[in-house]
Design an enzyme around this catalytic site. Structure first.
Site, PDB file in Angstrom:
ATOM      1  N   GLU A 163       0.408  -3.647  23.283  1.00 10.70           N
ATOM      2  CA  GLU A 163       1.094  -2.544  23.863  1.00 10.70           C
ATOM      3  C   GLU A 163       0.280  -1.691  24.967  1.00 10.70           C
ATOM      4  OE1 GLU A 163       1.521   0.294  20.429  1.00 10.70           O
ATOM      5  OE2 GLU A 163       2.294  -1.106  19.212  1.00 10.70           O
ATOM      6  N   HIS A 192       6.548   2.261  19.490  1.00 11.53           N
ATOM      7  CA  HIS A 192       5.712   2.563  18.414  1.00 11.53           C
ATOM      8  C   HIS A 192       5.712   4.070  18.129  1.00 11.53           C
ATOM      9  CE1 HIS A 192       1.354   1.531  16.607  1.00 11.53           C
ATOM     10  NE2 HIS A 192       1.983   2.319  15.934  1.00 11.53           N
ATOM     11  N   ILE A 193       7.080   4.441  17.584  1.00  9.97           N
ATOM     12  CA  ILE A 193       7.075   5.692  17.211  1.00  9.97           C
ATOM     13  C   ILE A 193       7.278   5.997  15.542  1.00  9.97           C
ATOM     14  CG2 ILE A 193       8.013   6.492  19.288  1.00  9.97           C
ATOM     15  CD1 ILE A 193      11.034   5.705  18.458  1.00  9.97           C
ATOM     16  N   GLY A 194       6.868   4.909  15.065  1.00  6.22           N
ATOM     17  CA  GLY A 194       6.920   5.185  13.449  1.00  6.22           C
ATOM     18  C   GLY A 194       6.640   6.528  12.855  1.00  6.22           C
ATOM     19  N   THR A 197       6.461  -2.410  11.274  1.00  8.35           N
ATOM     20  CA  THR A 197       6.116  -1.158  11.821  1.00  8.35           C
ATOM     21  C   THR A 197       4.445  -1.007  11.598  1.00  8.35           C
ATOM     22  OG1 THR A 197       6.468  -0.360   9.611  1.00  8.35           O
ATOM     23  CG2 THR A 197       8.197   0.276  11.191  1.00  8.35           C
ATOM     24  N   SER A 198       3.763  -2.101  11.245  1.00  5.20           N
ATOM     25  CA  SER A 198       2.430  -2.029  11.095  1.00  5.20           C
ATOM     26  C   SER A 198       1.696  -2.275  12.183  1.00  5.20           C
ATOM     27  CB  SER A 198       2.064  -2.993   9.974  1.00  5.20           C
ATOM     28  OG  SER A 198       2.298  -4.370  10.228  1.00  5.20           O
ATOM     29  N   ARG A 199       1.566  -3.243  12.656  1.00  2.12           N
ATOM     30  CA  ARG A 199       0.702  -3.602  13.981  1.00  2.12           C
ATOM     31  C   ARG A 199       1.217  -4.867  14.434  1.00  2.12           C
ATOM     32  NH1 ARG A 199      -0.609   0.875  13.919  1.00  2.12           N
ATOM     33  NH2 ARG A 199      -2.596   1.596  14.086  1.00  2.12           N
ATOM     34  N   GLY A 257       0.715  -0.999  -0.009  1.00  3.70           N
ATOM     35  CA  GLY A 257       0.021  -0.168  -0.073  1.00  3.70           C
ATOM     36  C   GLY A 257       0.945   1.192   0.064  1.00  3.70           C
TER      37      GLY A 257
HETATM   38  C1  DGY Z   1      -0.651   4.743  12.705  1.00  2.00           C
HETATM   39  O1  DGY Z   1      -1.268   5.731  12.456  1.00  2.00           O
HETATM   40  O2  DGY Z   1      -1.511   3.660  12.506  1.00  2.00           O
HETATM   41  C2  DGY Z   1       0.461   4.389  13.377  1.00  2.00           C
HETATM   42  O3  DGY Z   1       0.642   3.069  13.857  1.00  2.00           O
HETATM   43  C3  DGY Z   1       0.859   5.625  14.135  1.00  2.00           C
HETATM   44  O4  DGY Z   1       2.197   5.629  14.194  1.00  2.00           O
END
Ligand code: DGY
Length: 324
Positions: free
Chosen positions: A263, A281-283, A232-234, A152
């Site tokens: 989390e 969780h700082i992406g 970095t997703s879930r 995506g």
């Molecule tokens: C989101 O926007 O879903 C991200 O996980 C927040 O960093």
């Protein structure tokens, strides 16, 4: 109109709402279930966070609720079906955090691959004994194979950022991605092949009932012993216990995780695993992204109040039968 905001967010999310009655849960901890129930009873709009579970029960109290603007691109914290059933518009914050999150996936990829976490721990503990030829060796990325799970917005941007590293790119997605195929000569493959063939694997899929524990022991088993996994997703896309076991046993080389299934709790087995880099969780945590996310939320709320469908609506089908 009454708007309840479940946490302090940048001013861009609040200032444009000045004509309305805005209440903010101004503490640095998530709003409690009881407080949310109380506030939602009278709210016309809710600006929520990914840490707020907006389930069918909570939605039942929101008799006036017209819109939920979720301050995140992911919206697995909201029961979308139920919101739609009740005529409540739900929006998210796409695009504005794409760069931040893709950049952070690369941050984790490099940190894990070059063993930065281990190095930092050694340096801070005063255990650095001086430069040595075989100390903390990692791998280079140039010319290696990159596997992108989910092509995506964020997955695509992440893959495009590999250009300078001249990598071979595989991606797994339900749909063909022309941009990746044209710009990187990327190949769409099934997930088993991607895991088997890639040196670096990065996950960019939303959490749904179909992607829960998508990467389990069985899938990790397919990966190269030198592979590095980034998420970095879930968190719930990965079976964390299986991953920790695989990392400890050297089944794969390293991992970089920004997200966790429960989390803010982190699976204890990960905490004492050396070859995983853990981030809280700082992406999307850049000034630019977080301000733009806030602006998108207030804009969405005002659009719905003004009878305009927001471009970032996630349940379009609600529009004809939305609450006014
Ligand atoms: C989101 O926007 O879903 C991200 O996980 C927040 O960093």
């Amino acid at each position: 109109m009454k708007i309840y905001v479940t946490r302090r967010i940048p001013a861009q999310g609040i200032t444009p709402l000045a004509e309305h009655e805005v209440e903010i849960h101004a503490e640095d901890t998530p709003v409690s279930h009881n407080e949310l129930v109380e506030k939602i009873r009278t709210a016309d709009a809710l600006i929520s966070l990914l840490t707020d579970e907006i389930d069918a029960d909570i939605l039942g109290y929101g008799k006036n609720l017209k819109v939920i603007a979720n301050y995140a691109v992911g919206y697995d914290n909201i029961d979308i079906e139920e919101a739609t059933e009740r005529g409540i518009v739900v929006t998210n914050t796409p695009d504005v955090l794409t760069d931040a999150t893709a950049e952070f996936a690369w941050t984790l990829l490099f940190a894990a691959t070059r063993r930065l976490g281990e190095g930092e721990r050694i340096a801070r503990a005063g255990k650095f004994k001086g430069w040595a030829p075989t100390f903390l060796l990692g791998q280079g990325v140039r010319g290696k194979t990159l596997g992108v799970i989910g092509a995506g917005r964020i997955g695509t941007r992440f893959a495009l950022m590999s250009k300078g590293f001249e990598m071979k790119v595989f991606y797994y997605d339900e749909e063909r991605n022309d941009t990746l195929e044209q710009e990187l000569d990327a190949k769409r493959v099934d997930i088993s092949y991607l895991l088997h063939a890639s040196d670096f694997v990065s996950i960019h899929l939303p959490l749904t009932r179909y992607t829960h524990h998508l990467i389990d022991a069985h899938q990790i088993f397919r990966m190269k012993s030198t592979a590095v996994l980034v998420n970095t997703s879930r968190g719930a896309l990965v079976d964390e216990k299986a991953l920790a076991a695989a990392l400890k046993a050297g089944k794969i080389a390293a991992a970089g995780l920004d997200v966790f299934e429960n989390e803010p709790q982190i699976t204890p087995e990960l905490l004492d695993t050396e070859n995983v880099v853990l981030a809280p969780h700082i992406g999307s945590a850049t000034h630019e992204a977080r301000s733009a996310m806030a602006a998108l939320c207030s804009k969405a709320v005002l659009s719905v109040f003004g009878g305009q469908m927001p471009s970032n609506i996630v349940n379009k089908e609600v529009w004809p039968k939305r609450r006014e």
